[in-house]
Structure formats: structure tokens, C-alpha cells
Motif scaffolding. Structure first.
Motif, PDB file in Angstrom:
ATOM      1  N   VAL A 200       0.855  -1.191   0.000  1.00 21.48           N
ATOM      2  CA  VAL A 200       0.000   0.000   0.000  1.00 21.48           C
ATOM      3  C   VAL A 200       0.887   1.236   0.000  1.00 21.48           C
ATOM      4  N   ILE A 201       0.545   2.191  -0.851  1.00 17.81           N
ATOM      5  CA  ILE A 201       1.171   3.505  -0.834  1.00 17.81           C
ATOM      6  C   ILE A 201       0.126   4.472  -0.283  1.00 17.81           C
ATOM      7  N   SER A 202       0.349   4.951   0.937  1.00 21.25           N
ATOM      8  CA  SER A 202      -0.611   5.816   1.631  1.00 21.25           C
ATOM      9  C   SER A 202      -0.103   7.253   1.599  1.00 21.25           C
ATOM     10  N   ASP A 203      -0.759   8.083   0.813  1.00 21.68           N
ATOM     11  CA  ASP A 203      -0.344   9.476   0.629  1.00 21.68           C
ATOM     12  C   ASP A 203      -1.335  10.388   1.352  1.00 21.68           C
ATOM     13  N   CYS A 204      -0.904  11.008   2.423  1.00 23.16           N
ATOM     14  CA  CYS A 204      -1.645  11.987   3.228  1.00 23.16           C
ATOM     15  C   CYS A 204      -2.974  11.454   3.767  1.00 23.16           C
ATOM     16  N   ALA A 205      -2.909  10.286   4.390  1.00 23.76           N
ATOM     17  CA  ALA A 205      -4.096   9.688   5.007  1.00 23.76           C
ATOM     18  C   ALA A 205      -4.426  10.370   6.332  1.00 23.76           C
ATOM     19  N   TYR A 206      -5.689  10.250   6.750  1.00 24.68           N
ATOM     20  CA  TYR A 206      -6.083  10.660   8.099  1.00 24.68           C
ATOM     21  C   TYR A 206      -6.202   9.421   8.980  1.00 24.68           C
ATOM     22  N   THR A 207      -6.102   9.621  10.291  1.00 25.81           N
ATOM     23  CA  THR A 207      -6.172   8.501  11.225  1.00 25.81           C
ATOM     24  C   THR A 207      -7.577   7.923  11.305  1.00 25.81           C
ATOM     25  N   ASP A 208      -8.601   8.792  11.330  1.00 24.51           N
ATOM     26  CA  ASP A 208      -9.982   8.320  11.448  1.00 24.51           C
ATOM     27  C   ASP A 208     -10.934   9.436  11.052  1.00 24.51           C
ATOM     28  N   ALA A 209     -12.094   9.029  10.534  1.00 28.43           N
ATOM     29  CA  ALA A 209     -13.076   9.991  10.037  1.00 28.43           C
ATOM     30  C   ALA A 209     -13.718  10.789  11.160  1.00 28.43           C
ATOM     31  N   TYR A 210     -13.848  10.194  12.323  1.00 28.41           N
ATOM     32  CA  TYR A 210     -14.459  10.883  13.465  1.00 28.41           C
ATOM     33  C   TYR A 210     -13.657  12.137  13.816  1.00 28.41           C
ATOM     34  N   SER A 211     -12.348  12.011  13.896  1.00 28.27           N
ATOM     35  CA  SER A 211     -11.498  13.164  14.206  1.00 28.27           C
ATOM     36  C   SER A 211     -11.569  14.213  13.106  1.00 28.27           C
ATOM     37  N   MET A 212     -11.531  13.745  11.852  1.00 23.25           N
ATOM     38  CA  MET A 212     -11.581  14.678  10.722  1.00 23.25           C
ATOM     39  C   MET A 212     -12.897  15.454  10.704  1.00 23.25           C
ATOM     40  N   PHE A 213     -14.006  14.759  10.968  1.00 21.31           N
ATOM     41  CA  PHE A 213     -15.322  15.405  10.942  1.00 21.31           C
ATOM     42  C   PHE A 213     -15.392  16.486  12.014  1.00 21.31           C
ATOM     43  N   GLY A 214     -14.858  16.180  13.197  1.00 15.31           N
ATOM     44  CA  GLY A 214     -14.858  17.171  14.277  1.00 15.31           C
ATOM     45  C   GLY A 214     -14.054  18.399  13.921  1.00 15.31           C
ATOM     46  N   GLU A 215     -12.875  18.207  13.314  1.00 18.58           N
ATOM     47  CA  GLU A 215     -12.041  19.337  12.912  1.00 18.58           C
ATOM     48  C   GLU A 215     -12.750  20.206  11.879  1.00 18.58           C
ATOM     49  N   LYS A 216     -13.357  19.565  10.886  1.00 17.87           N
ATOM     50  CA  LYS A 216     -13.931  20.321   9.775  1.00 17.87           C
ATOM     51  C   LYS A 216     -15.242  21.011  10.149  1.00 17.87           C
ATOM     52  N   ILE A 217     -16.000  20.460  11.087  1.00 19.97           N
ATOM     53  CA  ILE A 217     -17.195  21.158  11.572  1.00 19.97           C
ATOM     54  C   ILE A 217     -16.803  22.509  12.163  1.00 19.97           C
ATOM     55  N   GLN A 218     -15.715  22.505  12.920  1.00 13.64           N
ATOM     56  CA  GLN A 218     -15.244  23.759  13.509  1.00 13.64           C
ATOM     57  C   GLN A 218     -14.642  24.680  12.458  1.00 13.64           C
ATOM     58  N   GLU A 219     -13.833  24.127  11.574  1.00 14.71           N
ATOM     59  CA  GLU A 219     -13.111  24.939  10.593  1.00 14.71           C
ATOM     60  C   GLU A 219     -14.019  25.482   9.509  1.00 14.71           C
ATOM     61  N   TRP A 220     -14.913  24.638   8.971  1.00 12.46           N
ATOM     62  CA  TRP A 220     -15.738  25.038   7.834  1.00 12.46           C
ATOM     63  C   TRP A 220     -17.028  25.738   8.247  1.00 12.46           C
ATOM     64  N   PHE A 221     -17.653  25.252   9.316  1.00 15.06           N
ATOM     65  CA  PHE A 221     -18.974  25.763   9.684  1.00 15.06           C
ATOM     66  C   PHE A 221     -18.970  26.566  10.979  1.00 15.06           C
ATOM     67  N   HIS A 222     -17.809  26.656  11.637  1.00 11.87           N
ATOM     68  CA  HIS A 222     -17.661  27.443  12.872  1.00 11.87           C
ATOM     69  C   HIS A 222     -18.661  27.010  13.940  1.00 11.87           C
ATOM     70  N   LEU A 223     -18.787  25.688  14.073  1.00 13.79           N
ATOM     71  CA  LEU A 223     -19.676  25.098  15.057  1.00 13.79           C
ATOM     72  C   LEU A 223     -18.866  24.195  15.986  1.00 13.79           C
ATOM     73  N   PRO A 224     -19.336  23.984  17.213  1.00  8.99           N
ATOM     74  CA  PRO A 224     -18.583  23.144  18.155  1.00  8.99           C
ATOM     75  C   PRO A 224     -18.643  21.673  17.769  1.00  8.99           C
ATOM     76  N   ALA A 225     -17.512  20.983  17.924  1.00 11.18           N
ATOM     77  CA  ALA A 225     -17.476  19.554  17.603  1.00 11.18           C
ATOM     78  C   ALA A 225     -18.379  18.758  18.541  1.00 11.18           C
ATOM     79  N   PHE A 226     -18.397  19.146  19.803  1.00 15.00           N
ATOM     80  CA  PHE A 226     -19.261  18.466  20.773  1.00 15.00           C
ATOM     81  C   PHE A 226     -20.496  19.318  21.050  1.00 15.00           C
TER      82      PHE A 226
END
Length: 320
Positions: A200-226
Motif C-alpha cells: 500500500v502507498i498511503s499518501d496523506c491519510a487521516y487517522t480516522d473519520a471521526y477526528s476529521m469530521f470534528g475538525e472540519k465542523i469547527q473549521e468550515w462551519f464554525h460550530l462546536p465539535a461536541f
């Protein structure tokens, strides 16, 4: 008379509407395209990339070479049907009939197969048969929700099966970028993954979707992850049949025995390079690591194409 109970019920209903809108805004391309926010997010994501002349020049050279290759390359479209009934589409680029080397190339979030053709050209030039799919709900493939690697890694087992139907002795490399890389890593955690997958060649993978979703909710929509992320997990489970916590490349690599090359751009503003460092440390397989300085998200191959492809070539030669 408005009672406290009715107010609570109204607020709960509005909250669930918000949660479902967030799920659609992040994981349903047709809904995303209707939002003015989608264009803004795209522009912000592009602006966060590393904007240097060498990256731009190398990118254009790669696109020009790919266009020239496509003018003479033989290829055809193939289709499979997912376990839940969706038509999935891929482009196949055959190599010499005597070759048993295959590459499965996987694009990223909101991507499409055509943007991965520069990688297909390189592998094809190395003597590989190449398969480049549109992941579900993207490009020409059907689907309800973007799979964040989870539903995709099951779908991609169908492409592995297709390859083995063509050549039972196939030696398969899975090369994924961003969400495609996370998909490839999740595949390595499956016990039923055939031994024909040699790397496998893994180029810029994320660890898990749960963490990514939390980051992007805050970054893109300016809403709290929790508590929005956990509520989104429930909504997605009900609507899409999977939970964000399922989509974990980290859990998969700890059980992986597939040799894996982890690649990341050091200046990645979309997926922090620390995620790949964490994946590399946790991986139980034979592994190597390439961090490309002054490269942003999915830019490592354009920042230093000679080093990028040279490292992949050496890695694959060492495991043969």
C-alpha cells in the motif's frame, strides 16, 4: 399555551435538522453543490495549499504528460455493483499481457478518477495494469453518502476481486491519496484481504473519520465539535448505514501485515502531517516513511516528483 415540554421538543427537532443538514453538507455531493458554503470551502482549501512556482510547474508538466499519454493509451470502463446495490465505475488501463503487476489507484474526498490519471500514467509506465475507480457517490459511481473510507474499503474489495478474475496470480499495489489513502489502509485491516495485495502507498491519510469530521465542523462551519459530531454519527448510522467511528485507518494499521509506504506533505493544512506520523508509528507491518518538506495537501508528488516516485519505486523493489 406553550409548555416547556413543547419548547424542548421544538428545540430537539431543530437540533436534529441542523445535524442532518451538517451530515448532508459534508457527505452528500449533490447537497454540497447547492450550498454557497461549498464554493467558499473549496476556495479556502485551495488558498491553504502551498503556492510555489515549482509545485505549479511540476503539476502542469504532469498534466501535460498525462494528456499526451491518454491520446495513445488503451483503456476501457468497467462496472461492478456494491453490496447495497450501487453501480460503481472504474477505468482500466491494461499493460503487457505477460505482466501480473496491478495498481489500484484511489482518489480523495469529493474527488474523481480522472484526477488520479497522472499516478496511473506512472504505474502504467512501470509495467502495471492500472485500475482507477470513482469511489461511491463521486464521479460516475452511484451512492448515497461519501464513505469516508469505510463503505469504500468494502467496495474496493470488489475491484480486488475483479483483478483476480483477470489474473489469479496478480500482484496488487493499492495507491491512495487522502481519503483514498485512508480507504487503502482500512483494507489492510480486513482478514479477507487476499495475499495478492503486496503493498500500500498511503499518501496523506487521516487517522480516522471521526477526528476529521470534528475538525472540519469547527473549521468550515464554525460550530462546536461536541455534541454535534456524536449526533452526526447517530444520524449517519441511521441514514447511511455506517458510523464515523467505524472509519478508522488507525485501527486497521495496527493489525496490518501489508508492507506500507506512508507519505505526507509537511505543510499539509487539510490533514495534519502528525496523523501520518501516528499511523506510521502504530502500523504493525513492514513500513517506510516519506515526509516531503514545503508540500501541502496531496502536493508531495508535485513538490518533488523525482523523490516521490523514486521512493515508491525503491519501496516496491525491496518487497518483491
Amino acid at each position: 399555551m406553550i409548555t416547556m415540554g413543547s419548547v424542548i421538543m421544538l428545540l430537539a427537532a431543530l437540533y436534529m435538522i441542523l445535524v442532518n443538514c451538517l451530515v448532508s453538507a459534508a457527505l452528500v455531493p449533490s447537497f454540497m453543490e447547492k450550498l454557497e458554503a461549498f464554493e467558499r470551502i473549496t476556495e479556502e482549501s485551495y488558498a491553504a495549499q502551498v503556492q510555489t512556482s515549482d509545485i505549479q510547474v511540476n503539476r502542469q508538466l504532469a498534466l501535460n504528460a498525462t494528456d499526451a499519454w491518454l491520446e495513445t493509451a488503451e483503456f476501457w470502463q468497467i462496472r461492478v455493483v456494491s453490496a447495497d446495490g450501487y453501480q460503481l465505475v472504474a477505468q482500466e488501463f491494461p499493460a503487457d499481457a505477460e505482466s501480473s503487476r496491478w495498481a489500484l489507484i484511489l482518489h480523495g474526498y469529493t474527488g474523481w478518477k480522472e484526477e488520479m490519471y497522472p499516478f496511473a500514467r506512472w504505474y502504467h509506465g512501470e509495467g502495471y495494469h492500472v485500475l482507477v475507480p470513482d469511489l461511491r457517490c463521486q464521479g460516475e459511481s452511484e451512492g448515497d453518502f461519501i464513505g469516508m473510507g469505510w463503505t469504500d474499503h468494502y467496495d474496493c474489495m470488489l475491484w480486488i476481486a475483479y483483478i483476480l478474475e483477470q489474473d489469479q496470480n496478480a500482484e496488487i499495489v493499492i495507491h491512495g491519496q487522502s481519503m483514498g489513502a485512508a480507504t487503502a489502509l482500512m483494507m489492510t485491516g480486513e482478514r479477507q484481504l487476499p495475499g495478492n495485495v503486496i503493498a500500500v502507498i498511503s499518501d496523506c491519510a487521516y487517522t480516522d473519520a471521526y477526528s476529521m469530521f470534528g475538525e472540519k465542523i469547527q473549521e468550515w462551519f464554525h460550530l462546536p465539535a461536541f455534541p454535534l459530531v456524536d449526533s452526526a454519527c447517530l444520524a449517519l448510522k441511521l441514514r447511511g448505514g455506517y458510523a464515523l467511528k467505524d472509519a478508522s485507518a488507525m485501527n486497521a494499521v495496527m493489525d496490518s501485515r501489508v508492507p506500507t509506504l506512508f507519505i505526507h506533505g509537511e505543510e499539509d493544512a487539510m490533514i495534519n502531517v502528525q496523523m501520518t506520523l501516528d499511523l506510521y508509528e502504530a502500523a504493525g507491518c513492514d513500513k517506510d516513511l516519506l515526509i516531503v518538506e514545503e508540500a501541502g495537501h496531496a502536493q508531495a508528488q508535485d513538490k518533488d516528483p523525482e523523490r516521490y516516485y523514486g521512493t515508491i519505486r525503491r519501496f516496491l523493489e525491496e518487497i518483491e
